[in-house]
Structure formats: structure tokens, C-alpha cells
Design a protein around this motif. Structure first.
Motif, short mmCIF file in Angstrom:
data_model
loop_
_atom_site.label_atom_id
_atom_site.label_comp_id
_atom_site.label_asym_id
_atom_site.label_seq_id
_atom_site.Cartn_x
_atom_site.Cartn_y
_atom_site.Cartn_z
N CYS A 103 0.85 -1.19 0.00
CA CYS A 103 0.00 0.00 0.00
C CYS A 103 0.88 1.24 0.00
CB CYS A 103 -0.87 0.05 1.24
SG CYS A 103 -2.00 -1.28 1.42
N MET A 104 0.61 2.10 -0.92
CA MET A 104 1.28 3.39 -0.96
C MET A 104 0.29 4.42 -0.45
SD MET A 104 4.17 2.60 -2.20
CE MET A 104 5.14 1.85 -3.47
N VAL A 105 0.63 5.07 0.64
CA VAL A 105 -0.28 6.00 1.30
C VAL A 105 0.26 7.41 1.20
CG1 VAL A 105 -1.33 6.64 3.51
CG2 VAL A 105 -1.02 4.22 2.93
N SER A 106 -0.60 8.32 0.75
CA SER A 106 -0.28 9.75 0.76
C SER A 106 -1.25 10.42 1.72
CB SER A 106 -0.42 10.36 -0.64
OG SER A 106 0.51 9.78 -1.51
N LEU A 107 -0.69 11.22 2.60
CA LEU A 107 -1.53 11.93 3.57
C LEU A 107 -2.04 13.25 2.99
CD1 LEU A 107 0.62 11.43 6.81
CD2 LEU A 107 -1.22 9.99 5.92
N ARG A 108 -3.17 13.70 3.52
CA ARG A 108 -3.70 15.00 3.10
C ARG A 108 -2.90 16.13 3.73
NH1 ARG A 108 -10.04 13.86 3.86
NH2 ARG A 108 -9.15 12.75 5.59
N GLN A 121 1.20 6.31 14.77
CA GLN A 121 0.63 5.61 15.92
C GLN A 121 -0.54 4.73 15.49
OE1 GLN A 121 1.58 5.22 19.19
NE2 GLN A 121 -0.02 3.69 19.03
N GLN A 122 -1.43 5.28 14.67
CA GLN A 122 -2.61 4.51 14.24
C GLN A 122 -2.20 3.29 13.42
OE1 GLN A 122 -4.53 8.02 12.47
NE2 GLN A 122 -6.33 7.57 13.74
N ILE A 123 -1.24 3.45 12.53
CA ILE A 123 -0.85 2.33 11.66
C ILE A 123 -0.10 1.28 12.46
CG2 ILE A 123 1.41 2.99 10.70
CD1 ILE A 123 -1.61 1.94 8.63
N SER A 124 0.65 1.68 13.47
CA SER A 124 1.38 0.70 14.28
C SER A 124 0.44 -0.15 15.13
CB SER A 124 2.42 1.38 15.17
OG SER A 124 1.81 2.15 16.17
N ASP A 125 -0.78 0.32 15.34
CA ASP A 125 -1.78 -0.44 16.10
C ASP A 125 -2.52 -1.47 15.26
OD1 ASP A 125 -1.14 0.98 18.41
OD2 ASP A 125 -2.76 2.44 18.13
N GLN A 163 2.75 -5.43 8.49
CA GLN A 163 4.02 -6.02 8.90
C GLN A 163 5.16 -5.03 8.83
OE1 GLN A 163 3.67 -9.59 6.23
NE2 GLN A 163 4.68 -10.47 8.03
N GLU A 164 5.11 -4.17 7.84
CA GLU A 164 6.17 -3.19 7.68
C GLU A 164 5.56 -1.86 7.28
OE1 GLU A 164 9.95 -4.56 5.75
OE2 GLU A 164 8.68 -6.25 5.15
N CYS A 165 6.14 -0.78 7.78
CA CYS A 165 5.70 0.57 7.43
C CYS A 165 6.95 1.44 7.32
CB CYS A 165 4.75 1.11 8.49
SG CYS A 165 4.22 2.81 8.17
N PHE A 166 7.06 2.11 6.20
CA PHE A 166 8.21 3.00 5.96
C PHE A 166 7.70 4.39 5.65
CE2 PHE A 166 9.41 -1.27 4.63
CZ PHE A 166 10.61 -1.44 5.28
N ASP A 222 3.84 9.10 0.93
CA ASP A 222 4.34 9.37 2.28
C ASP A 222 4.72 8.09 3.02
OD1 ASP A 222 3.97 12.21 2.17
OD2 ASP A 222 1.81 11.82 2.31
N PHE A 223 3.93 7.03 2.84
CA PHE A 223 4.17 5.79 3.56
C PHE A 223 4.01 4.59 2.65
CE2 PHE A 223 3.11 8.79 6.85
CZ PHE A 223 4.03 8.51 7.84
#
Length: 153
Positions: free
Chosen positions: A70-75, A87-91, A96-99, A106-107
């Protein structure tokens, strides 16, 4: 940061390939006695070179054969929004992985699930609850060419 000598590097290489090797087995490979190898391993652990020992699971056998990227772009990008997203994604246990990335997105998230339907539910019930996601692009792995946890050292 201290530099590691050839013996330390060899110990790290051996343990990356098989962390179940005993101190005695590592010492035999290196033609050393167990006691100094044991002390070196303890030092490498204490200094943080070895973070932890894990079992790598077969994703198909545990019914998680679908790998989604998943490629996530924040507003919004100020520090508070980024920290809240982290914090939300780590919960979310499926992630498994977030960069945090530089560039167009962004992520970068890696998720393994049992099916495309499960991924759809994951997006609908979990990712959609994170308010600041502007754009979400999903990619699915067709074939895993190779996977390693080893660092070239």
C-alpha cells in the motif's frame, strides 16, 4: 559507532543464516573456543547489533499468501498528523512493515492476508478509519522472486 572485526562480522553472518546455531556450533565454524564466541555474541546483543531472534514463518502454511503493498499519501503533513498516522498504523496488526518515504508517497505498507476479499475488508474496516489518508494505492505481489532478512556485511 565502533567498528566490528572480522570475527564479529562472521558471527553476525552465521547467526543471520541460522539463529538457532549454538555458541559451540558457531565456535566450531570459526575454529575458536566457545567461551570467547559466547562473550562476543553477548557483546553484539548488548551493543544492539543483534536486536532479537525470530522464527520466519511460511506465509502459505499460515494462510497469508497474498502480499499487498500500500502506498499511502496523507492529506496534511505537519508533524502532529504524521505522528498520529504512525501511531494509528502501528496499532493495526496486519501491517508487517511501514516505511515513511521521501518522494511521491508518504508511507509504504506491507500487508500479508489470506485473500483479496480479506484485503478489501482490511481497507474498508481498518485503513479507512484513519482520517488523514488522502490517496491509497494498492499493489499485489504476483510472485515473490526471493526474500531475505540478511544484511550484506
Amino acid at each position: 559507532m565502533e567498528t566490528l572485526d572480522a570475527i564479529d562480522l562472521n558471527i553476525l553472518r552465521i547467526l543471520q543464516k541460522d539463529s538457532k546455531k549454538t555458541t559451540k556450533e558457531v565456535a566450531e565454524i570459526l575454529n575458536l573456543t566457545a567461551s570467547p564466541v559466547y562473550e562476543r555474541i553477548k557483546r553484539l546483543e548488548k551493543k544492539g547489533y543483534i536486536k532479537k531472534y525470530v522464527a520466519l514463518l511460511d506465509k502459505k502454511r499460515i494462510h497469508r499468501p497474498v502480499t499487498a503493498i500500500c502506498m499511502v499519501s496523507l492529506r496534511y503533513h505537519n508533524e502532529g498528523f504524521i505522528e498520529k498516522f504512525e501511531q494509528q498504523i502501528s496499532d493495526i496488526k496486519e501491517v508487517q512493515e511501514c516505511f515513511h518515504m521521501a518522494g511521491k508517497v508518504d508511507f509504504f505498507l506491507k500487508i500479508n492476508l489470506d485473500s483479496l476479499d480479506a484485503y478489501h475488508e482490511f481497507v474498508r474496516l481498518k485503513l479507512s478509519k484513519i482520517e488523514n489518508i488522502g490517496v491509497l494505492e494498492s499493489y499485489f505481489v504476483l510472485k515473490e522472486m526471493f526474500h531475505t532478512t540478511e544484511f550484506y556485511i
